[in-house]
Design an enzyme around this catalytic site. Structure first.
Site, PDB file in Angstrom:
ATOM      1  N   ARG A  84     116.815 -63.877  -2.416  1.00 27.43           N
ATOM      2  CA  ARG A  84     117.351 -62.761  -3.211  1.00 27.43           C
ATOM      3  C   ARG A  84     118.577 -63.162  -4.043  1.00 27.43           C
ATOM      4  O   ARG A  84     118.891 -62.524  -5.048  1.00 27.43           O
ATOM      5  CB  ARG A  84     117.647 -61.533  -2.350  1.00 27.43           C
ATOM      6  CG  ARG A  84     118.919 -61.565  -1.530  1.00 27.43           C
ATOM      7  CD  ARG A  84     120.130 -60.936  -2.200  1.00 27.43           C
ATOM      8  NE  ARG A  84     121.321 -61.424  -1.534  1.00 27.43           N
ATOM      9  CZ  ARG A  84     122.430 -61.796  -2.158  1.00 27.43           C
ATOM     10  NH1 ARG A  84     122.528 -61.720  -3.458  1.00 27.43           N
ATOM     11  NH2 ARG A  84     123.451 -62.249  -1.476  1.00 27.43           N
ATOM     12  N   SER A 132     139.335 -64.027  -2.981  1.00 22.88           N
ATOM     13  CA  SER A 132     139.521 -62.600  -3.272  1.00 22.88           C
ATOM     14  C   SER A 132     140.422 -62.407  -4.479  1.00 22.88           C
ATOM     15  O   SER A 132     140.248 -61.470  -5.259  1.00 22.88           O
ATOM     16  CB  SER A 132     140.147 -61.900  -2.055  1.00 22.88           C
ATOM     17  OG  SER A 132     139.228 -61.888  -0.977  1.00 22.88           O
ATOM     18  N   TRP A 156     132.049 -72.726  -3.247  1.00 20.03           N
ATOM     19  CA  TRP A 156     131.131 -71.692  -2.738  1.00 20.03           C
ATOM     20  C   TRP A 156     130.271 -71.102  -3.849  1.00 20.03           C
ATOM     21  O   TRP A 156     130.077 -69.892  -3.922  1.00 20.03           O
ATOM     22  CB  TRP A 156     131.894 -70.568  -2.009  1.00 20.03           C
ATOM     23  CG  TRP A 156     132.653 -71.084  -0.828  1.00 20.03           C
ATOM     24  CD1 TRP A 156     134.004 -71.101  -0.665  1.00 20.03           C
ATOM     25  CD2 TRP A 156     132.100 -71.700   0.342  1.00 20.03           C
ATOM     26  NE1 TRP A 156     134.326 -71.706   0.534  1.00 20.03           N
ATOM     27  CE2 TRP A 156     133.170 -72.070   1.170  1.00 20.03           C
ATOM     28  CE3 TRP A 156     130.793 -71.983   0.759  1.00 20.03           C
ATOM     29  CZ2 TRP A 156     132.991 -72.715   2.397  1.00 20.03           C
ATOM     30  CZ3 TRP A 156     130.609 -72.609   1.982  1.00 20.03           C
ATOM     31  CH2 TRP A 156     131.699 -72.960   2.781  1.00 20.03           C
ATOM     32  N   SER A 158     126.815 -70.461  -5.432  1.00 19.58           N
ATOM     33  CA  SER A 158     125.385 -70.424  -5.113  1.00 19.58           C
ATOM     34  C   SER A 158     124.587 -71.100  -6.221  1.00 19.58           C
ATOM     35  O   SER A 158     124.829 -70.839  -7.405  1.00 19.58           O
ATOM     36  CB  SER A 158     124.904 -68.971  -4.981  1.00 19.58           C
ATOM     37  OG  SER A 158     125.610 -68.333  -3.961  1.00 19.58           O
ATOM     38  N   SER A 178     146.434 -62.490 -17.299  1.00 18.33           N
ATOM     39  CA  SER A 178     145.001 -62.154 -17.245  1.00 18.33           C
ATOM     40  C   SER A 178     144.371 -62.188 -18.644  1.00 18.33           C
ATOM     41  O   SER A 178     143.174 -62.433 -18.785  1.00 18.33           O
ATOM     42  CB  SER A 178     144.803 -60.784 -16.596  1.00 18.33           C
ATOM     43  OG  SER A 178     145.316 -59.771 -17.430  1.00 18.33           O
ATOM     44  N   PHE A 277     112.539 -46.528  26.187  1.00 18.35           N
ATOM     45  CA  PHE A 277     113.867 -46.402  26.813  1.00 18.35           C
ATOM     46  C   PHE A 277     114.870 -45.812  25.821  1.00 18.35           C
ATOM     47  O   PHE A 277     114.978 -46.265  24.675  1.00 18.35           O
ATOM     48  CB  PHE A 277     114.351 -47.763  27.325  1.00 18.35           C
ATOM     49  CG  PHE A 277     113.508 -48.282  28.450  1.00 18.35           C
ATOM     50  CD1 PHE A 277     113.563 -47.679  29.696  1.00 18.35           C
ATOM     51  CD2 PHE A 277     112.631 -49.331  28.253  1.00 18.35           C
ATOM     52  CE1 PHE A 277     112.749 -48.134  30.737  1.00 18.35           C
ATOM     53  CE2 PHE A 277     111.820 -49.788  29.282  1.00 18.35           C
ATOM     54  CZ  PHE A 277     111.875 -49.186  30.528  1.00 18.35           C
ATOM     55  N   ASN A 280     117.276 -48.002  23.786  1.00 15.03           N
ATOM     56  CA  ASN A 280     116.703 -48.644  22.595  1.00 15.03           C
ATOM     57  C   ASN A 280     116.468 -47.608  21.497  1.00 15.03           C
ATOM     58  O   ASN A 280     116.616 -47.914  20.314  1.00 15.03           O
ATOM     59  CB  ASN A 280     115.402 -49.367  22.953  1.00 15.03           C
ATOM     60  CG  ASN A 280     115.681 -50.688  23.670  1.00 15.03           C
ATOM     61  OD1 ASN A 280     116.783 -51.235  23.546  1.00 15.03           O
ATOM     62  ND2 ASN A 280     114.721 -51.179  24.415  1.00 15.03           N
ATOM     63  N   GLU A 363     130.605 -61.537  -2.926  1.00 13.56           N
ATOM     64  CA  GLU A 363     130.711 -60.476  -3.937  1.00 13.56           C
ATOM     65  C   GLU A 363     131.837 -59.493  -3.629  1.00 13.56           C
ATOM     66  O   GLU A 363     131.715 -58.296  -3.865  1.00 13.56           O
ATOM     67  CB  GLU A 363     129.377 -59.709  -4.067  1.00 13.56           C
ATOM     68  CG  GLU A 363     128.193 -60.564  -4.419  1.00 13.56           C
ATOM     69  CD  GLU A 363     128.261 -61.136  -5.818  1.00 13.56           C
ATOM     70  OE1 GLU A 363     129.216 -60.822  -6.541  1.00 13.56           O
ATOM     71  OE2 GLU A 363     127.380 -61.927  -6.160  1.00 13.56           O
TER      72      GLU A 363
HETATM   73  O1  GRA Z   1     145.913 -54.812 -17.027  1.00 21.17           O
HETATM   74  P1  GRA Z   1     145.215 -56.052 -17.467  1.00 21.17           P
HETATM   75  O2  GRA Z   1     145.042 -56.184 -18.944  1.00 21.17           O
HETATM   76  O3  GRA Z   1     145.793 -57.298 -16.834  1.00 21.17           O
HETATM   77  O4  GRA Z   1     143.716 -55.920 -16.949  1.00 21.17           O
HETATM   78  C1  GRA Z   1     143.482 -55.699 -15.574  1.00 21.17           C
HETATM   79  C2  GRA Z   1     142.297 -54.764 -15.434  1.00 21.17           C
HETATM   80  O5  GRA Z   1     142.314 -53.721 -16.363  1.00 21.17           O
HETATM   81  C3  GRA Z   1     142.942 -57.016 -15.021  1.00 21.17           C
HETATM   82  O6  GRA Z   1     141.514 -56.912 -15.045  1.00 21.17           O
HETATM   83  C4  GRA Z   1     141.119 -55.668 -15.630  1.00 21.17           C
HETATM   84  N1  GRA Z   1     139.943 -55.153 -14.903  1.00 21.17           N
HETATM   85  C5  GRA Z   1     138.777 -54.852 -15.462  1.00 21.17           C
HETATM   86  N2  GRA Z   1     138.347 -54.943 -16.726  1.00 21.17           N
HETATM   87  C6  GRA Z   1     137.073 -54.544 -16.982  1.00 21.17           C
HETATM   88  C7  GRA Z   1     139.872 -54.910 -13.586  1.00 21.17           C
HETATM   89  N3  GRA Z   1     138.661 -54.427 -13.269  1.00 21.17           N
HETATM   90  C8  GRA Z   1     137.955 -54.384 -14.420  1.00 21.17           C
HETATM   91  C9  GRA Z   1     136.646 -53.997 -14.764  1.00 21.17           C
HETATM   92  N4  GRA Z   1     135.777 -53.559 -13.841  1.00 21.17           N
HETATM   93  N5  GRA Z   1     136.250 -54.095 -16.043  1.00 21.17           N
HETATM   94  C10 GRA Z   1     143.401 -57.254 -13.610  1.00 21.17           C
HETATM   95  O7  GRA Z   1     143.016 -56.104 -12.865  1.00 21.17           O
HETATM   96  P2  GRA Z   1     143.636 -55.827 -11.442  1.00 21.17           P
HETATM   97  O8  GRA Z   1     142.941 -54.658 -10.871  1.00 21.17           O
HETATM   98  O9  GRA Z   1     145.131 -55.810 -11.539  1.00 21.17           O
HETATM   99  O10 GRA Z   1     143.184 -57.174 -10.677  1.00 21.17           O
HETATM  100  P3  GRA Z   1     143.675 -57.830  -9.347  1.00 21.17           P
HETATM  101  O11 GRA Z   1     144.602 -56.926  -8.602  1.00 21.17           O
HETATM  102  O12 GRA Z   1     144.110 -59.211  -9.641  1.00 21.17           O
HETATM  103  O13 GRA Z   1     142.288 -57.974  -8.528  1.00 21.17           O
HETATM  104  C11 GRA Z   1     141.533 -56.899  -8.215  1.00 21.17           C
HETATM  105  C12 GRA Z   1     140.470 -57.264  -7.170  1.00 21.17           C
HETATM  106  C13 GRA Z   1     141.064 -57.745  -5.875  1.00 21.17           C
HETATM  107  C14 GRA Z   1     139.676 -55.995  -6.961  1.00 21.17           C
HETATM  108  C15 GRA Z   1     139.556 -58.389  -7.753  1.00 21.17           C
HETATM  109  O14 GRA Z   1     140.245 -59.602  -7.872  1.00 21.17           O
HETATM  110  C16 GRA Z   1     138.304 -58.613  -6.956  1.00 21.17           C
HETATM  111  O15 GRA Z   1     137.327 -57.910  -7.165  1.00 21.17           O
HETATM  112  N6  GRA Z   1     138.265 -59.622  -6.026  1.00 21.17           N
HETATM  113  C17 GRA Z   1     137.077 -59.971  -5.301  1.00 21.17           C
HETATM  114  C18 GRA Z   1     136.471 -61.225  -5.844  1.00 21.17           C
HETATM  115  C19 GRA Z   1     134.991 -61.296  -5.669  1.00 21.17           C
HETATM  116  O16 GRA Z   1     134.278 -60.296  -5.602  1.00 21.17           O
HETATM  117  N7  GRA Z   1     134.473 -62.513  -5.655  1.00 21.17           N
HETATM  118  C20 GRA Z   1     133.081 -62.716  -5.606  1.00 21.17           C
HETATM  119  C21 GRA Z   1     132.767 -64.091  -6.021  1.00 21.17           C
HETATM  120  S1  GRA Z   1     131.107 -64.367  -6.575  1.00 21.17           S
HETATM  121  C22 GRA Z   1     130.133 -64.396  -5.198  1.00 21.17           C
HETATM  122  O17 GRA Z   1     130.492 -64.012  -4.138  1.00 21.17           O
HETATM  123  C23 GRA Z   1     128.745 -64.921  -5.426  1.00 21.17           C
HETATM  124  C24 GRA Z   1     127.789 -64.680  -4.294  1.00 21.17           C
HETATM  125  C25 GRA Z   1     126.386 -64.837  -4.741  1.00 21.17           C
HETATM  126  C26 GRA Z   1     125.467 -63.848  -4.002  1.00 21.17           C
HETATM  127  O18 GRA Z   1     125.289 -63.966  -2.783  1.00 21.17           O
HETATM  128  O19 GRA Z   1     124.912 -62.944  -4.649  1.00 21.17           O
END
Ligand code: GRA
Length: 385
Positions: A84, A132, A156, A158, A178, A277, A280, A363
């Site tokens: 997936r 994160s 990490w 994929s 940013s 049971f 379960n 994600e």
């Molecule tokens: O104010 P600005 O101009 O600096 O802009 C901010 C904001 O407006 C800036 O980003 C902008 N922004 C967005 N722009 C468009 C934020 N969200 C959006 C959006 N949806 N659309 C910074 O925003 P912020 O809220 O101040 O950011 P932050 O505090 O640095 O971080 C927020 C947060 C922690 C939620 C974020 O960094 C985050 O989501 N972290 C998690 C990282 C993550 O999900 N990683 C996944 C990696 S990929 C993966 O796992 C692949 C797996 C494959 C699989 O299995 O499918």
């Protein structure tokens, strides 16, 4: 409000179930055990249009939408949570971002081979010191004539070791914070790109790698969107990859329930089927109800995207968050019901158990989903922007 799938969607879901039963389930255990990347099956899925649901027909997509993509992803994940991942590498984290942010030339060049899986894709965000905290990434792309020179390391990622293309992110101007982050589509076969595969607990038919970018020369047309658009592209992309991740979690949770139901009806102890049971039965009821809740949240988030609400970060987080909890609980409950047969590597439940925890890590971890939801509720930071 409409809770019934259309006849067309129902037919797609059922065709994907048949495909999974025939092409994936008989091999999923061996692929996992032997760390086999099932390229042929991924290509077949590409030919069937599995990765093109939200993509415009002019780029080879089917335009059947996000809910359709979720239904296919859910069914495939019922067979193999590793397979997936391709929904994200071929579409949600790559082709879809290119369609939403690329030039006409970039769309025509890169989207068709990604969604047909003729070329394997990956999206490279995470770095050794930026998981994160996405914006803490250190990769840089310095201007060099018309193009750029990319340096940095990702981890990490994929499918990176198998990928022909990557959508990656690097700072073009660190001083701008940013607003200095940019997105690039890169050819993974050029000089200066190396990958090394990482070992992991589960999802072992989906290779995960480190990538090193060492003085990689990028042409000007590798830049996706304008310079500085990387932050918008990465966060809007995560909001789409989280959806198919949620759908995958629902499918894996369903596989846990299916295995538990089968065992409850077949296995007898103390003179009766173990399903008789009440202890379960409690586990079965909890699994069934929680899966249905996760599924509805996922379908709702998908339906919103089909209405054009691609910025539904809050509702997508609800789906990803609840699914992550549900799938890990369901894997643990299936293990309790099957006992030693669950723990045995001869049965798929041990694989489900190893695969399930990933849904609380990738994600955006469970903590990150909670943070986004809580900050929205408290009025600190709106999730849907
Ligand atoms: O104010 P600005 O101009 O600096 O802009 C901010 C904001 O407006 C800036 O980003 C902008 N922004 C967005 N722009 C468009 C934020 N969200 C959006 C959006 N949806 N659309 C910074 O925003 P912020 O809220 O101040 O950011 P932050 O505090 O640095 O971080 C927020 C947060 C922690 C939620 C974020 O960094 C985050 O989501 N972290 C998690 C990282 C993550 O999900 N990683 C996944 C990696 S990929 C993966 O796992 C692949 C797996 C494959 C699989 O299995 O499918």
């Amino acid at each position: 409000m409409e809770f019934e799938l259309s006849d067309e969607l129902q037919a797609m879901k059922s065709a994907a179930r048949t495909f999974t039963e025939k092409e994936i389930i008989p091999h999923a255990g061996a692929w996992d055990e032997e760390h086999v990347f099932p390229l042929d099956v991924i290509r077949k899925m590409g030919e069937l249009g599995y990765f093109g649901c939200p993509i415009a027909e002019q780029y080879g997509g089917t335009e059947v939408g996000y809910l359709a993509q979720c239904l296919l992803c859910e069914e495939v994940s019922r067979g193999s949570s590793s397979v997936r991942v391709a929904f994200n590498t071929q579409c949600m984290g790559t082709a879809l971002s290119i369609m939403l942010h690329g030039s006409e030339e970039q769309k025509q060049r890169w989207i068709p081979p990604l969604i047909s899986a003729e070329k394997i894709g990956c999206f490279a965000i995470t770095e050794p010191n930026a998981g994160s905290d996405v914006l803490a990434m250190r990769a840089t792309a310095r201007k060099d004539g018309d193009g750029y020179v990319l340096n940095g390391s990702k981890t990490w990622i994929s499918f990176a070791s198998k990928a022909d293309l990557a959508l990656t992110y690097a700072y073009t101007d660190r001083a701008k914070g940013s607003k200095g982050l940019s997105a690039f589509v890169i050819d993974m076969h050029v000089d200066g790109v190396t990958t090394s595969v990482l070992d992991k607990l589960g999802t072992r038919a989906s290779p995960t790698s480190e990538i090193a970018f060492d003085e990689v020369r990028l042409p000007a047309d590798a830049l996706l969107g304008p310079e500085g658009a990387g932050v918008k592209i990465v966060f809007s992309s995560l909001n789409q990859t989280r959806l198919s991740c949620a759908a995958g979690g629902v499918g894996l949770a369903q596989a846990c329930l299916d295995a538990a139901l089968q065992y409850c009806n077949e296995r007898e102890q103390f003179g009766q089927a173990v399903g008789k049971f009440q202890m379960n039965q409690t586990l079965i009821a909890e699994m069934a109800a929680e899966i249905e809740a996760a599924r509805l949240l996922t379908y709702r988030a998908a339906w919103q995207k089909d209405q054009g609400q691609l910025g539904n970060v809050l509702e997508t987080c609800y789906a990803k968050y609840i699914t992550g909890l549900t799938v890990t609980r369901c894997a643990e409950r299936a293990m309790r019901i099957l006992g030693a047969y669950g723990y045995s590597t001869e049965y798929p439940v041990a694989r489900y158990y190893r695969d399930a925890i990933l849904y609380q890590i990738v994600e955006g971890t469970t903590n990150i989903q909670q943070m986004i939801i809580a900050q929205d509720q408290l009025g600190y930071r709106k999730a849907n922007r």
